[in-house]
Design an enzyme around this catalytic site. Structure first.
Site, mmCIF file in Angstrom:
data_model
loop_
_atom_site.group_PDB
_atom_site.id
_atom_site.type_symbol
_atom_site.label_atom_id
_atom_site.label_comp_id
_atom_site.label_asym_id
_atom_site.label_seq_id
_atom_site.Cartn_x
_atom_site.Cartn_y
_atom_site.Cartn_z
ATOM 1 N N SER A 1 -56.537 -10.088 -31.867
ATOM 2 C CA SER A 1 -55.484 -9.455 -31.080
ATOM 3 C C SER A 1 -55.755 -9.538 -29.586
ATOM 4 O O SER A 1 -54.842 -9.790 -28.791
ATOM 5 C CB SER A 1 -55.301 -8.001 -31.519
ATOM 6 O OG SER A 1 -56.498 -7.275 -31.398
ATOM 7 N N TRP A 2 -57.014 -9.327 -29.170
ATOM 8 C CA TRP A 2 -57.315 -9.352 -27.739
ATOM 9 C C TRP A 2 -57.201 -10.776 -27.201
ATOM 10 O O TRP A 2 -56.684 -10.997 -26.111
ATOM 11 C CB TRP A 2 -58.698 -8.756 -27.494
ATOM 12 C CG TRP A 2 -59.074 -8.505 -26.064
ATOM 13 C CD1 TRP A 2 -60.316 -8.673 -25.519
ATOM 14 C CD2 TRP A 2 -58.256 -7.999 -24.985
ATOM 15 N NE1 TRP A 2 -60.313 -8.326 -24.186
ATOM 16 C CE2 TRP A 2 -59.065 -7.911 -23.833
ATOM 17 C CE3 TRP A 2 -56.913 -7.629 -24.896
ATOM 18 C CZ2 TRP A 2 -58.578 -7.460 -22.605
ATOM 19 C CZ3 TRP A 2 -56.418 -7.192 -23.669
ATOM 20 C CH2 TRP A 2 -57.247 -7.112 -22.541
ATOM 21 N N LYS B 1 -66.498 -6.586 -25.836
ATOM 22 C CA LYS B 1 -66.989 -5.235 -25.537
ATOM 23 C C LYS B 1 -68.115 -4.866 -26.506
ATOM 24 O O LYS B 1 -68.044 -3.897 -27.231
ATOM 25 C CB LYS B 1 -65.846 -4.216 -25.655
ATOM 26 C CG LYS B 1 -64.554 -4.615 -24.949
ATOM 27 C CD LYS B 1 -64.668 -4.600 -23.452
ATOM 28 C CE LYS B 1 -63.355 -5.001 -22.777
ATOM 29 N NZ LYS B 1 -62.275 -4.047 -22.932
ATOM 30 N N ALA C 1 -54.572 -4.387 -26.402
ATOM 31 C CA ALA C 1 -53.803 -5.590 -26.685
ATOM 32 C C ALA C 1 -52.374 -5.267 -27.114
ATOM 33 O O ALA C 1 -51.425 -5.966 -26.738
ATOM 34 C CB ALA C 1 -54.513 -6.398 -27.772
ATOM 35 N N LYS D 1 -68.398 2.871 -24.504
ATOM 36 C CA LYS D 1 -67.120 3.559 -24.781
ATOM 37 C C LYS D 1 -66.697 3.354 -26.227
ATOM 38 O O LYS D 1 -66.041 4.215 -26.818
ATOM 39 C CB LYS D 1 -66.039 3.117 -23.802
ATOM 40 C CG LYS D 1 -65.771 1.613 -23.746
ATOM 41 C CD LYS D 1 -64.534 1.214 -24.487
ATOM 42 C CE LYS D 1 -64.237 -0.267 -24.333
ATOM 43 N NZ LYS D 1 -63.005 -0.703 -24.975
ATOM 44 N N ASP E 1 -61.454 3.257 -19.072
ATOM 45 C CA ASP E 1 -61.698 2.498 -20.295
ATOM 46 C C ASP E 1 -62.208 3.412 -21.409
ATOM 47 O O ASP E 1 -61.839 3.271 -22.574
ATOM 48 C CB ASP E 1 -62.704 1.382 -20.011
ATOM 49 C CG ASP E 1 -62.497 0.173 -20.922
ATOM 50 O OD1 ASP E 1 -61.541 0.163 -21.700
ATOM 51 O OD2 ASP E 1 -63.320 -0.760 -20.859
ATOM 52 N N ASN F 1 -62.039 1.405 -32.827
ATOM 53 C CA ASN F 1 -63.283 2.165 -32.996
ATOM 54 C C ASN F 1 -62.991 3.613 -33.369
ATOM 55 O O ASN F 1 -63.644 4.194 -34.234
ATOM 56 C CB ASN F 1 -64.124 2.078 -31.723
ATOM 57 C CG ASN F 1 -64.730 0.713 -31.531
ATOM 58 O OD1 ASN F 1 -65.728 0.374 -32.134
ATOM 59 N ND2 ASN F 1 -64.090 -0.097 -30.694
ATOM 60 N N GLU G 1 -66.280 -2.889 -32.743
ATOM 61 C CA GLU G 1 -67.507 -3.311 -32.046
ATOM 62 C C GLU G 1 -68.567 -2.206 -32.015
ATOM 63 O O GLU G 1 -69.762 -2.462 -32.018
ATOM 64 C CB GLU G 1 -67.177 -3.721 -30.606
ATOM 65 C CG GLU G 1 -66.429 -5.032 -30.466
ATOM 66 C CD GLU G 1 -67.342 -6.240 -30.426
ATOM 67 O OE1 GLU G 1 -68.484 -6.160 -30.925
ATOM 68 O OE2 GLU G 1 -66.898 -7.279 -29.899
#
Length: 332
Positions: free
Chosen positions: A14-15, A110, A144, A195, A248, A260, A285
């Site tokens: 997606s990103w 990330k 995204a 994050k 972020d 996440n 991630e």
């Protein structure tokens, strides 16, 4: 007319799809590498990614889809890596240092390289010999899904070389995205890793039934935890209230688009790690990152109760209820 900038985007999620959309707003020629042959063929025929952000139209005039990564890298000036950190080594398998020679490499990842506990930028420099002044990082806050809807978004591009950061920021600025350059690449990259871990914690506690009051305290304490880590790892003056850091963190901790947070929510509701991974069609991630940060922090000894709580839940199989009860007394 000025010649199009030649770019490579590595990744089919997606990103990566969102970045292709943003970049296509400019005067560019993109070679887009995807692992999936059927997805690549579908994009060639129908001009959209069937697996991610399928409403985004892919310009056949500006985008050429590839399934051979070395072919995708040929003649590019910029290479944007948008594969989950756990799979980037496999994605670039067969790529040699000369394939990246003279190119600027931009990480949109990330996370950290799990087996080596390395930031993606450090791994790129060490593995392929890309000079530090030709490496940059893309930071949010930016999901995204909102890029796909062309909602106003902001990006921060970090590099030790402010000129490199400015060049990438210019490429990623368009009618619905503002991108700005900074030189705190390590602070931005560590914050991006952290994050995701904090979003896992927010998801876990939300899944356990904790409310907004607790989430606010959790995120406030998390910002202090992040500050302690980045000040120890890379002690320079930085304003962590800026959008590349705090912004972020907030969007990842609170947004329903955050994979996440979603992963953590499933864990809080009682799913096993394996079951939660099967439930999701995307990689969280933070699952890999929390193990890397746990191991990196053995060197620094920073007080990180939220990170350690997530680690014990995911890797030591501590009950989320038990671990969160212990964490509550450490928050202020």
């Amino acid at each position: 007319m000025k010649q199009p900038v030649r770019l490579t985007v590595v990744g089919g999620g997606s990103w990566a799809t969102a970045l292709v959309k943003i970049l296509s707003e400019g005067n560019v020629h993109i070679r887009w590498w995807l692992r999936s042959g059927p997805d690549a063929e579908h994009i060639r025929k129908f001009h959209h990614n069937p697996s991610y952000l399928s409403d985004v139209r892919i310009s056949p005039r500006k985008v050429r889809v590839c399934t051979k990564v070395r072919e995708a890298l040929k003649d590019s000036e910029f290479v944007i890596l948008a594969v989950p950190a756990a799979f980037i080594e496999d994605a670039l398998k067969g790529v040699k240092p000369e394939d990246l020679a003279g190119k600027s490499v931009v990480s949109a990842i990330k996370g950290m390289i799990p087996a080596q506990n390395l930031l993606v930028t450090d791994w790129t420099e060490q593995t392929y010999g890309v000079p530090a002044d030709r490496i940059a990082v893309i930071a949010g806050p930016c999901h995204a899904e909102e890029v796909a809807l062309e909602k106003q978004s902001y990006l921060t591009i970090a590099s030790q070389n402010l000129g490199c950061a400015s060049d990438v920021a210019q490429l990623l600025s368009c009618r619905f995205v503002e991108a700005s350059p900074i030189d705190d690449i390590y602070g931005v990259e560590y914050c991006a890793v952290m994050k995701n871990i904090i979003a896992l914690a927010c998801g876990i506690t939300h899944g356990l039934g904790y409310g907004d009051n607790f989430q606010a305290v959790l995120v406030s304490n998390a910002m202090q935890e992040i500050r302690r880590l980045v000040d120890k790892v890379y002690p320079v003056h930085r304003d962590l209230s800026a959008s590349a850091y705090l912004g972020d963190l907030l969007v990842t901790a609170y947004s329903p688009f955050s994979r996440n947070r979603t992963f953590g929510h499933l864990i809080g509701r009682g799913y096993s790690v394996q079951s939660a991974q099967m439930e999701m069609n995307m990689i969280a991630e933070g699952y890999y990152a929390v193990k890397s940060i746990h191991e990196v922090n053995r060197q620094y000894g920073v007080e990180m109760p939220i990170t350690e709580t997530v680690y014990t839940i995911l890797y030591e199989k501590t009950s989320p209820v038990t671990a969160t009860n212990a964490l509550k007394g450490m928050l202020k």
